[in-house]
Design a protein around this motif. Structure first.
Motif, short mmCIF file in Angstrom:
data_model
loop_
_atom_site.label_atom_id
_atom_site.label_comp_id
_atom_site.label_asym_id
_atom_site.label_seq_id
_atom_site.Cartn_x
_atom_site.Cartn_y
_atom_site.Cartn_z
N SER A 1 0.84 -1.20 0.00
CA SER A 1 0.00 0.00 0.00
C SER A 1 0.87 1.25 0.00
O SER A 1 0.57 2.23 -0.69
N HIS A 2 1.94 1.23 0.81
CA HIS A 2 2.81 2.41 0.94
C HIS A 2 3.60 2.66 -0.34
O HIS A 2 3.75 3.81 -0.79
N LEU A 3 4.11 1.60 -0.97
CA LEU A 3 4.99 1.76 -2.11
C LEU A 3 4.25 1.84 -3.44
O LEU A 3 4.79 2.33 -4.43
N MET A 4 2.99 1.33 -3.48
CA MET A 4 2.27 1.26 -4.76
C MET A 4 0.99 2.08 -4.78
O MET A 4 0.43 2.33 -5.85
N GLY A 5 0.49 2.47 -3.59
CA GLY A 5 -0.79 3.18 -3.54
C GLY A 5 -0.71 4.58 -4.13
O GLY A 5 0.37 5.16 -4.27
#
Length: 830
Positions: free
Chosen positions: A797-801
């Motif tokens: 979530s953090h790297l792709m959101g």
């Protein structure tokens, strides 16, 4: 008869080189190598030659080496008192003077200098005192060398005045005096003649010269003229044969025996041809007719020049070119044929040489009266011992001085006034301790022993003994630097003996004098004797002891360590090591600090390494070796671990590759067949998806395309700037700290946030306290440094959101690529 060459043998030499022995000086020939002193010898060096019998010397010649050149050579003549045998021990010397030699730089050290000096002295021995050498690039071992010595004179029973009983003199004294006058020295007696000439030819020339003289006196001028021309021709022949002899010897030394045989045959053939052409056998049989009156005679030929140029590749001098008597060779040193300085001064002033200019010679037993100055100086001694006894102490006759000392010692055994006797004895001892005659100096030492023992006991006043020791010990200590080994050894032995005498030891005079720091430029012999005496005092008296505290001893030894002579420094080092065995830390306080800078000095490095051995410590060299071994072992261990890590990575890659390979389909009936198809379909779908970000792409079935995705665009991965590997962002900090070979060297883990921080910046990072502290279940993003929670899903979530990590360049790049290629089937996997 006129003066001629005197035969001699070398009786004594203070040292010699193994390959250039002093016996070389006994012969004069072109192949003479000459004498060299031993390597790194002490100066001055002494050579004493003994004549066949007592003779009157008129000329002394010294041929110096071309580059091992003494700065000065003193000349002494020695005689033996009547009634004693002619041996070296009985000789008494008189100093004639000295000659100085050129440093030979102008000739580039290729020419030898011949010094010829006129003297007028009588004796059996001639001593040459050779002083320190000139420094040059060819003289590597600081040696001095003499190629030849020559003494010209007359035996004492041969009158130098014209012999009017000679038949030649009875006819015409004027004609006979041409060859018979006292100042005439034939050029055939000159050293240069023998050093150039073949020995056989030289003897023939001398015989023909005698016949020529007889022919002149007999007015037989035709044969005299023929003999003159033959002699001139033979001189050239002798020079040429001398050159052949040198070349033959050089060939033998090089073991070129074929060339040596050729030279020998060439010499024999040339010699026989010349003898036949000149009809030498007939000339040698010329009969002398009865002597008649003559009115004229041939003048003696001039002497050859004294400077001898050296032959190439040969230790012998070259051949003398013709007409050198009239015109010296170009570039050679002018002829030096002047009287010695001492003799010239005596001739000008007509004075007797002072005692400091000449050693003692035996005189008559009559006691000379004291001069006014000496009487005034010795007034106290005259009052105590009488004028006659004191006059004997001042006598020029060494035997009188010696007997006077014995009388004084006897009187000191029962003095009438002990105090005045001591002061008078000390006054005379100060003069007698400066003696150069060994027997007199030995007697003077006995007088000092009597003063320090017998007379000191009788005086019983400590201050009087102190007075005597303070005035005599420094003089004796100074004599420990004498060039004479006997004088030097006797002085050292008595100095050490005085330090142990019951009346002298409490006064500390000997330690105080010996431990005075060495001054710059003090003579090597004196410095070495002082260090040897101090070493013996350390053994005998110990440290600390009365007058021998550690500070004073180390102060002296430190000054000795700075001396220019290696043997002095070595003796000082030996004493310091001896002190260190009993006073370890105290000795170190008097030395420079033991660090790398100090150890760059070879002397201190050796000293400190010896200290380490005494303490059982490894030396610096051994420590460096151990450190190098540890580093090498560590490198080998790291290399082994890296190899294992590479093997594990290869194994993991192989396993992942095997998992991605499609499995062969199995055809079965019914439900099993359908399940198998579903499984295969599912695996096929998985092969199209990135295992990290879940993105699906038809192209990912190709492994190469999948690797490009990992390498360039997967938002969950990042390339390590150190090792260039692709690593998950979630484990990037752990990779730098624990896995990356280069990263581990420059980064460290922050104990608060857990990130990998450059080691140089870690201190400032911690001091700033700006990082977030991760709690359990939380991690810090290495890109934006924000807290990430929720494990794998949280990282995705953090790297792709859409609102994820703003510093993840691959997330932003992936979004742009999706917009630019909308028709491409490329969907993220949920």
């Amino acid at each position: 008869m006129p003066p001629s060459k005197l035969t001699f043998q070398v009786a004594h030499a203070s040292g010699q080189d193994e390959n250039f022995r002093v016996t070389e000086l006994n012969d004069h020939r072109p192949t003479t190598q000459g004498w060299l002193s031993s390597r790194f010898c002490l100066y001055p060096q002494d050579i004493v030659i003994q004549l066949e019998q007592k003779s009157r010397l008129r000329k002394v010649q010294i041929l110096s080496h071309q580059h091992m050149i003494a700065s000065k050579i003193e000349i002494y003549v020695g005689d033996v008192p009547d009634g004693l045998s002619n041996n070296l021990q009985h000789a008494r010397y008189t100093r004639l003077g000295y000659v100085t030699l050129s440093d030979n730089e102008k000739t580039n050290y290729k020419a030898r200098e011949l010094k010829s000096v006129h003297v007028d002295a009588t004796g059996v021995f001639v001593k040459f005192v050779i002083h320190k050498n000139y420094i040059n690039k060819f003289n590597l071992y600081n040696q001095v060398g003499l190629i030849a010595l020559n003494i010209i004179g007359s035996k004492i029973d041969d009158p130098l005045e014209p012999n009017f009983n000679d038949p030649r003199a009875s006819v015409d004294p004027a004609a006979a005096g041409v060859y018979n006058r006292p100042d005439y020295i034939s050029p055939l007696e000159d050293l240069a003649f023998d050093m150039y000439q073949d020995p056989e030819i030289a003897q023939i020339i001398r015989k023909l010269e005698v016949k020529k003289q007889a022919a002149v006196l007999n007015e037989r001028y035709e044969p005299a003229n023929k003999l003159k021309n033959v002699i001139a021709e033979l001189q050239k022949v002798g020079e040429k044969l001398g050159k052949y002899q040198v070349e033959k010897r050089a060939a033998v030394e090089c073991e070129d025996y074929e060339k040596a045989a050729q030279k020998k045959a060439q010499m024999d053939e040339y010699r026989n041809n010349i003898y036949g052409e000149l009809q030498l056998h007939q000339l040698l049989r010329i009969d002398d007719e009865p002597i008649r009156d003559i009115s004229s005679a041939e003048p003696p030929p001039p002497a050859p020049p004294p400077r001898l140029a050296e032959l190439p590749n040969s230790p012998a001098p070259p051949q003398l070119p013709p007409d050198t008597a009239k015109s010296p060779l170009p570039g050679l040193t002018p002829y030096d044929d002047r009287p010695l300085p001492a003799i010239a001064k005596a001739q000008q002033q007509e004075e007797t040489p002072r005692e400091d200019e000449a050693l003692d010679a035996p005189l008559s037993n009559e006691v000379e009266p004291l001069s006014e100055k000496d009487a005034r100086e010795a007034s106290l001694a005259i009052d105590v011992f009488g004028e006659t006894l004191v006059a004997k102490c001042y006598s020029k006759n060494f035997s009188l001085r010696e007997s006077a000392i014995e009388e004084i010692i006897r009187e000191l055994s029962s003095p009438s006034d002990a105090r005045n006797s001591m002061r008078a004895a000390v006054l005379l001892s100060k003069k007698l301790l400066r003696e150069t005659v060994y027997s007199v100096y030995k007697a003077a030492i006995e007088l000092c022993r009597a003063i320090f023992t017998t007379l000191s006991d009788k005086v019983g006043v400590k201050s009087e003994t102190q007075y005597a020791a303070d005035r005599l010990i420094p003089i004796i200590l100074l004599r420990t630097g004498e060039s004479s080994q006997r004088l030097r050894d006797m002085s050292k032995m008595f100095t050490l003996e005085s330090a142990r005498l019951p009346n002298i030891q409490p006064l500390n005079v000997v330690p105080n004098e010996c431990l005075k720091p060495l001054k710059t430029g003090v003579a090597t012999r004196l410095a070495l004797s002082r260090t040897e005496i101090v070493d013996s005092l350390v053994d005998d008296l110990g440290v600390p002891s009365s007058g021998m505290d550690l500070g004073s001893v180390m102060g002296f030894e430190n000054s000795a360590l700075q001396h220019t002579a290696g043997n002095v420094r070595l003796q000082a080092e030996k004493t310091i090591v001896k002190l260190y065995e009993n006073h370890k830390e105290a000795v170190r306080t008097y030395l420079p600090p033991d660090d790398d800078k100090t150890r760059r000095n070879v002397l201190y490095r050796q000293l400190f390494e010896t200290f380490d051995k005494i303490e059982g410590k490894p030396s610096k060299a051994e420590l460096k070796k151990l450190e190098a071994d540890k580093k090498r072992a560590k490198k080998e261990e790291v290399a082994a671990l890296q190899k294992q890590l590479d093997e594990i990575k290869e194994l993991n890659a192989a396993q992942e590759s095997a998992l991605r390979q499609p499995q062969p389909k199995k055809h079965v009936a019914g439900k099993e067949n359908k399940k198998s198809d579903d499984k295969e379909e599912k695996e096929k779908e998985n092969d199209k998806a990135c295992i990290f970000c879940g993105e699906m792409d038809e192209d990912f079935i190709d492994d190469a395309k999948m690797n490009v995705h990992y390498w360039k665009s997967c938002p969950m991965l990042k390339r390590c700037s150190f090792c260039k590997q692709v690593v998950e962002i979630s484990s990037f900090n752990d990779h730098l700290i624990n896995e990356c070979g280069e990263g581990k060297k420059v980064t460290a883990k922050c104990p608060r946030c857990g990130e990998s921080i450059n080691k140089e910046e870690l201190e400032g990072h911690l001091a700033a306290k700006a990082c977030l502290q991760a709690k359990d279940g939380e991690e810090v993003c290495p890109l934006c440094h924000q807290i990430v929670v929720g494990g794998e899903n949280g990282w995705k979530s953090h790297l792709m959101g859409e609102n994820g990590c703003k510093n993840n360049a691959r997330r932003l790049q992936q979004g742009k690529e999706s917009q630019s290629r909308p028709n491409k089937k490329r969907t993220p996997r949920r």
